[in-house]
Motif scaffolding. Structure first.
Motif, PDB file in Angstrom:
ATOM      1  N   VAL A   1      46.157  48.131  38.671  1.00  0.00           N
ATOM      2  CA  VAL A   1      45.589  47.489  39.852  1.00  0.00           C
ATOM      3  C   VAL A   1      44.074  47.384  39.710  1.00  0.00           C
ATOM      4  O   VAL A   1      43.465  46.358  40.027  1.00  0.00           O
ATOM      5  N   THR A   2      43.461  48.432  39.203  1.00  0.00           N
ATOM      6  CA  THR A   2      42.000  48.490  39.097  1.00  0.00           C
ATOM      7  C   THR A   2      41.435  47.383  38.214  1.00  0.00           C
ATOM      8  O   THR A   2      40.397  46.796  38.525  1.00  0.00           O
ATOM      9  N   VAL A   3      42.105  47.093  37.118  1.00  0.00           N
ATOM     10  CA  VAL A   3      41.562  46.135  36.143  1.00  0.00           C
ATOM     11  C   VAL A   3      42.244  44.783  36.198  1.00  0.00           C
ATOM     12  O   VAL A   3      41.939  43.898  35.395  1.00  0.00           O
ATOM     13  N   ALA A   4      43.163  44.578  37.141  1.00  0.00           N
ATOM     14  CA  ALA A   4      44.066  43.426  37.102  1.00  0.00           C
ATOM     15  C   ALA A   4      43.349  42.086  36.972  1.00  0.00           C
ATOM     16  O   ALA A   4      43.709  41.253  36.126  1.00  0.00           O
ATOM     17  N   TRP A   5      42.328  41.844  37.782  1.00  0.00           N
ATOM     18  CA  TRP A   5      41.705  40.517  37.787  1.00  0.00           C
ATOM     19  C   TRP A   5      40.836  40.293  36.555  1.00  0.00           C
ATOM     20  O   TRP A   5      40.847  39.199  35.962  1.00  0.00           O
ATOM     21  N   GLY A   6      40.096  41.307  36.145  1.00  0.00           N
ATOM     22  CA  GLY A   6      39.297  41.162  34.941  1.00  0.00           C
ATOM     23  C   GLY A   6      40.161  40.934  33.713  1.00  0.00           C
ATOM     24  O   GLY A   6      39.877  40.063  32.873  1.00  0.00           O
ATOM     25  N   CYS A   7      41.242  41.711  33.604  1.00  0.00           N
ATOM     26  CA  CYS A   7      42.178  41.551  32.495  1.00  0.00           C
ATOM     27  C   CYS A   7      42.869  40.189  32.554  1.00  0.00           C
ATOM     28  O   CYS A   7      43.076  39.536  31.524  1.00  0.00           O
TER      29      CYS A   7
END
Length: 317
Positions: free
Chosen positions: A300-306
């Motif tokens: 969830v923490t990195v979802a958009w960047g990834c």
């Protein structure tokens, strides 16, 4: 492989990483389907406590970059929290010194400060972070995806070469262990207890002297109590003794939760790997497979960047 390629992109996996990647691709004009073995509400992501923080994820530098980009998005989504499930909530990261986080996060989290004794008896950092209610957020992601023209289908994939698309994005999480196959992917079992919220408004993450994890994440009328991080444990059945220990550790931090009514027990298997695999593979027939898995407890923490990086890898060369 089937001869007819029915879609530009098929994302395999309907958890938060797969859905977010599908949203980015669809909103960039790609024709996208998501193939998910389980309904979105029953994926591993649905069990997540979902506090924004790069928890046990490598490579560290990339993870922080992905996390900060995702923070930008979550701060916007928090402006419509009822619909998106994202709120900005204050709390304490226990057993953390301020200088451990100021080097990479201070510019984006200006309210960071050392916690006070009234807030937490040990050393800790007070922060205002996104806290995501996955029961709301995952359906919202699906709606955003379908609004962009995407389609979600419940389908089980046993062979990536038989997925009929010119680009396949492999967001299968723990499933990548057998599907790729990638033996580096392993489960880290997380158990939590959902109780009625007796009035807790701030979150807290703590580690006991013997290394046991305790966290309290308030979601309006519910409170998520955790947790565990059992490496290599495949059991998805709640353990009553573990649940009792979780409540006991959390009650030691916030006594008001000791008698809170238990609503639900949850278990999820975090898809851990020594490092996230975010990689473009061109198959002999020219088809592209973008591998995008191994986010552990920080999906969830990195979802958009990834997702943005994965979408770039999925672009035509």
């Amino acid at each position: 492989m089937e001869s007819e390629q029915s879609d530009d992109v098929i994302v395999v996996g309907g958890g938060v990483v797969g859905l977010t990647t599908a949203v980015v691709l669809a909103e960039r004009g790609r024709r996208v389907r998501v193939w998910t073995r389980d309904p979105v509400e029953r994926t591993t992501s649905a069990v997540a406590g979902a506090l924004w923080w790069p928890y046990h994820i490598k490579p560290v530098v990339s993870a922080r970059t992905w996390a900060l980009r995702s923070l930008d998005v979550y701060e916007e989504l928090a402006k419509n929290s009822e619909e998106t499930g994202v709120r900005l909530v204050e709390g304490v990261l226990g057993e953390t010194e301020l200088d451990e986080v100021t080097g990479w996060a201070a510019a984006r989290l200006p309210g960071l400060r050392a916690s006070e004794k009234a807030e937490y008896t040990g050393s800790g950092v007070w922060a205002r972070l996104p806290l995501i209610d996955m029961a709301v957020h995952l359906p919202w992601l699906r709606r955003r995806f379908t609004a962009a023209g995407g389609i979600v289908e419940e389908r089980t994939v046993s062979d990536l070469d038989r997925v009929p698309a010119s680009v396949v994005v492999n967001c299968t999480g723990l499933g990548a262990r057998s599907l790729v196959p990638d033996p580096a992917v392993r489960p880290v079992r997380g158990q939590l207890v959902v109780v009625e919220n007796p009035g807790v408004r701030t979150w807290l993450v703590s580690t006991t002297a013997d290394g046991a994890l305790a966290y309290l994440f308030p979601h309006r009328d519910r409170l998520l109590l955790g947790g565990t991080a059992q490496d290599g444990d495949w059991s998805t059945e709640p353990d009553p003794a573990v649940a009792e220990a979780i409540v006991r550790r959390c009650a030691a931090l916030r006594p008001e939760v000791a008698d809170a009514r238990v609503l639900e027990h949850r278990v999820g298997l975090r898809p851990a790997r020594d490092a996230v695999r975010l990689e473009r593979e061109v198959r002999p027939d020219g088809r592209v497979v973008v591998h995008h898995y191994g986010h552990g407890g920080a999906g969830v923490t990195v979802a958009w960047g990834c997702a943005e990086e994965a979408a770039g890898l999925a672009a035509p060369s």
